[in-house]
Write a protein that holds these residues in place. Structure first.
Motif, PDB file in Angstrom:
ATOM      1  N   LEU A 152       0.859  -1.177   0.000  1.00  0.00           N
ATOM      2  CA  LEU A 152       0.000   0.000   0.000  1.00  0.00           C
ATOM      3  C   LEU A 152       0.896   1.228   0.000  1.00  0.00           C
ATOM      4  CD1 LEU A 152      -3.118   0.701   0.340  1.00  0.00           C
ATOM      5  CD2 LEU A 152      -2.543   1.138   2.738  1.00  0.00           C
ATOM      6  N   PHE A 153       0.745   2.080  -1.022  1.00  0.00           N
ATOM      7  CA  PHE A 153       1.586   3.279  -1.097  1.00  0.00           C
ATOM      8  C   PHE A 153       0.705   4.518  -1.048  1.00  0.00           C
ATOM      9  CE2 PHE A 153       4.262   6.611  -2.600  1.00  0.00           C
ATOM     10  CZ  PHE A 153       5.521   6.270  -2.143  1.00  0.00           C
ATOM     11  N   PRO A 154       0.866   5.357  -0.002  1.00  0.00           N
ATOM     12  CA  PRO A 154       0.003   6.528   0.156  1.00  0.00           C
ATOM     13  C   PRO A 154       0.399   7.669  -0.762  1.00  0.00           C
ATOM     14  CG  PRO A 154       1.642   6.482   1.904  1.00  0.00           C
ATOM     15  CD  PRO A 154       1.846   5.227   1.097  1.00  0.00           C
ATOM     16  N   PHE A 155      -0.588   8.438  -1.192  1.00  0.00           N
ATOM     17  CA  PHE A 155      -0.350   9.649  -1.974  1.00  0.00           C
ATOM     18  C   PHE A 155      -0.866  10.876  -1.211  1.00  0.00           C
ATOM     19  CE2 PHE A 155       0.939   6.947  -5.245  1.00  0.00           C
ATOM     20  CZ  PHE A 155       1.460   7.689  -6.300  1.00  0.00           C
ATOM     21  N   GLY A 156      -0.877  10.780   0.077  1.00  0.00           N
ATOM     22  CA  GLY A 156      -1.347  11.821   0.968  1.00  0.00           C
ATOM     23  C   GLY A 156      -1.468  11.197   2.341  1.00  0.00           C
ATOM     24  N   GLU A 157      -2.185  11.873   3.234  1.00  0.00           N
ATOM     25  CA  GLU A 157      -2.407  11.299   4.559  1.00  0.00           C
ATOM     26  C   GLU A 157      -3.427  10.165   4.463  1.00  0.00           C
ATOM     27  OE1 GLU A 157      -3.455  14.213   7.429  1.00  0.00           O
ATOM     28  OE2 GLU A 157      -1.606  15.378   7.170  1.00  0.00           O
ATOM     29  N   VAL A 158      -3.066   9.023   4.988  1.00  0.00           N
ATOM     30  CA  VAL A 158      -3.900   7.825   4.878  1.00  0.00           C
ATOM     31  C   VAL A 158      -4.015   7.148   6.239  1.00  0.00           C
ATOM     32  CG1 VAL A 158      -4.038   5.501   3.897  1.00  0.00           C
ATOM     33  CG2 VAL A 158      -3.335   7.417   2.447  1.00  0.00           C
ATOM     34  N   LYS A 159      -5.231   6.763   6.578  1.00  0.00           N
ATOM     35  CA  LYS A 159      -5.494   5.936   7.747  1.00  0.00           C
ATOM     36  C   LYS A 159      -6.170   4.663   7.262  1.00  0.00           C
ATOM     37  CE  LYS A 159      -6.077   9.813  10.954  1.00  0.00           C
ATOM     38  NZ  LYS A 159      -7.022  10.492  11.891  1.00  0.00           N
ATOM     39  N   ALA A 160      -5.828   3.551   7.875  1.00  0.00           N
ATOM     40  CA  ALA A 160      -6.370   2.282   7.393  1.00  0.00           C
ATOM     41  C   ALA A 160      -6.556   1.305   8.537  1.00  0.00           C
ATOM     42  CB  ALA A 160      -5.447   1.676   6.335  1.00  0.00           C
ATOM     43  N   ARG A 161      -7.446   0.339   8.305  1.00  0.00           N
ATOM     44  CA  ARG A 161      -7.609  -0.820   9.160  1.00  0.00           C
ATOM     45  C   ARG A 161      -7.532  -2.055   8.270  1.00  0.00           C
ATOM     46  NH1 ARG A 161     -12.663  -1.230  10.946  1.00  0.00           N
ATOM     47  NH2 ARG A 161     -13.481   0.416   9.608  1.00  0.00           N
ATOM     48  N   SER A 162      -7.131  -3.149   8.829  1.00  0.00           N
ATOM     49  CA  SER A 162      -6.953  -4.330   7.989  1.00  0.00           C
ATOM     50  C   SER A 162      -7.278  -5.610   8.740  1.00  0.00           C
ATOM     51  CB  SER A 162      -5.512  -4.396   7.470  1.00  0.00           C
ATOM     52  OG  SER A 162      -4.608  -4.601   8.544  1.00  0.00           O
ATOM     53  N   GLU A 163      -7.615  -6.615   7.951  1.00  0.00           N
ATOM     54  CA  GLU A 163      -7.748  -7.985   8.427  1.00  0.00           C
ATOM     55  C   GLU A 163      -6.979  -8.875   7.461  1.00  0.00           C
ATOM     56  OE1 GLU A 163     -11.911  -8.807   8.415  1.00  0.00           O
ATOM     57  OE2 GLU A 163     -12.419  -7.166   9.790  1.00  0.00           O
ATOM     58  N   GLY A 164      -6.294  -9.860   7.979  1.00  0.00           N
ATOM     59  CA  GLY A 164      -5.608 -10.816   7.115  1.00  0.00           C
ATOM     60  C   GLY A 164      -4.228 -10.399   6.659  1.00  0.00           C
ATOM     61  N   LEU A 165      -3.610  -9.418   7.328  1.00  0.00           N
ATOM     62  CA  LEU A 165      -2.242  -9.024   6.998  1.00  0.00           C
ATOM     63  C   LEU A 165      -1.304  -9.389   8.139  1.00  0.00           C
ATOM     64  CD1 LEU A 165      -2.684  -5.497   5.369  1.00  0.00           C
ATOM     65  CD2 LEU A 165      -2.166  -7.660   4.211  1.00  0.00           C
ATOM     66  N   GLN A 166      -0.094  -9.785   7.804  1.00  0.00           N
ATOM     67  CA  GLN A 166       0.883 -10.149   8.829  1.00  0.00           C
ATOM     68  C   GLN A 166       1.182  -8.963   9.736  1.00  0.00           C
ATOM     69  OE1 GLN A 166       4.346 -12.109   7.317  1.00  0.00           O
ATOM     70  NE2 GLN A 166       5.432 -12.061   9.270  1.00  0.00           N
ATOM     71  N   TRP A 167       1.261  -7.756   9.145  1.00  0.00           N
ATOM     72  CA  TRP A 167       1.480  -6.538   9.912  1.00  0.00           C
ATOM     73  C   TRP A 167       0.243  -5.659   9.762  1.00  0.00           C
ATOM     74  CZ3 TRP A 167       5.454  -8.386   6.641  1.00  0.00           C
ATOM     75  CH2 TRP A 167       6.513  -8.992   7.332  1.00  0.00           C
ATOM     76  N   PRO A 168      -0.676  -5.684  10.725  1.00  0.00           N
ATOM     77  CA  PRO A 168      -1.936  -4.939  10.609  1.00  0.00           C
ATOM     78  C   PRO A 168      -1.692  -3.443  10.411  1.00  0.00           C
ATOM     79  CG  PRO A 168      -2.043  -6.519  12.415  1.00  0.00           C
ATOM     80  CD  PRO A 168      -0.614  -6.484  11.970  1.00  0.00           C
ATOM     81  N   LEU A 169      -2.638  -2.799   9.717  1.00  0.00           N
ATOM     82  CA  LEU A 169      -2.527  -1.374   9.409  1.00  0.00           C
ATOM     83  C   LEU A 169      -3.191  -0.496  10.463  1.00  0.00           C
ATOM     84  CD1 LEU A 169      -3.439  -1.538   5.608  1.00  0.00           C
ATOM     85  CD2 LEU A 169      -1.188  -1.841   6.678  1.00  0.00           C
ATOM     86  N   ASP A 170      -3.913  -1.095  11.381  1.00  0.00           N
ATOM     87  CA  ASP A 170      -4.702  -0.343  12.353  1.00  0.00           C
ATOM     88  C   ASP A 170      -3.837   0.615  13.178  1.00  0.00           C
ATOM     89  OD1 ASP A 170      -5.803  -2.922  11.619  1.00  0.00           O
ATOM     90  OD2 ASP A 170      -7.454  -2.454  12.961  1.00  0.00           O
ATOM     91  N   GLY A 171      -4.300   1.858  13.289  1.00  0.00           N
ATOM     92  CA  GLY A 171      -3.646   2.831  14.147  1.00  0.00           C
ATOM     93  C   GLY A 171      -2.394   3.451  13.583  1.00  0.00           C
TER      94      GLY A 171
END
Length: 217
Positions: A152-171
């Motif tokens: 996932l490559f951001p093109f600005g400020e990005v917040k995300a949540r995820s399920e099923g990733l080795q390194w979760p994106l939450d927070g």
């Protein structure tokens, strides 16, 4: 208001002059049968024995021979404020677009194409040499196997949540200048909820999963 040049009820395969192979074009055309070329992509199409329904661009790289062959299917857009990729995206009306031949060129051209992917309102999936690239929607489910690379490559400020990733994106707050989310790995099917502009990059063999996740396949 910009008028559409190409109207298609099916998907459009949009061919640029960058790195591409015949097998990828053949695969794209089985999914998106309407072929359109961006400027010098017209020569690339003809070299593959294909005739695009339209060639769109500023025409600084389309050969005279291709212009003569394609005749009225060639549409010049002379302004220099946008890339040939963007000129095409602005003038195509279709449910979705598969873009090929817009990577593997000069780095500035590739970066400009990535920016066009973020800007366009179209559903566009780009086929690169080793990746499938698309703008990540606010909610995305991907049916991929364990170990699949998910970037996932951001093109600005990005917040995300995820399920099923080795390194979760939450927070985590992502920005291009600070933290990006490349080279994560799936632990199974993946779900991402996103706020902000970001590109998703998957291995090339995950084209079907990308299309299904975007509601195309």
């Amino acid at each position: 208001m910009i008028s559409s040049i190409v109207h298609s009820s099916a998907g459009v395969s949009l061919l640029g002059a960058g790195a591409v192979n015949h097998a990828d074009v053949d695969e794209a055309l089985t999914i998106a049968p309407c072929l359109v070329a961006a400027d010098g992509g017209g020569d690339r199409a003809l070299s593959m024995g294909l005739e695009p329904e339209a060639v769109i661009g500023d025409l600084d790289s389309l050969s005279d021979a291709a212009r003569a062959t394609l005749g009225p299917r060639v549409h010049q857009v002379a302004e220099q404020d946008s890339t040939d990729f963007a000129k095409c995206l602005q003038r195509i009306k279709a449910p979705f677009i598969l873009a090929l031949g817009f990577t593997g060129m000069r780095l500035d051209h590739t970066l400009a194409a990535m920016t066009d992917l973020i800007r366009t309102p179209h559903r566009v999936v780009m086929l690169a040499e080793e990746e499938v690239i698309f703008r990540c929607p606010p909610s995305l489910s991907l049916d991929v196997t364990e170990g699949t690379r998910v970037s996932l490559f951001p093109f600005g400020e990005v917040k995300a949540r995820s399920e099923g990733l080795q390194w979760p994106l939450d927070g985590i707050g992502f920005t291009p200048a600070e933290r990006v989310g490349t080279s994560n790995r799936a632990t199974g099917p993946v779900r991402i909820m996103l706020e902000g502009p970001a590109l998703m990059m998957l291995p090339r063999e995950e084209l079907a999963a990308a299309l299904t996740g975007l509601g195309i396949g």
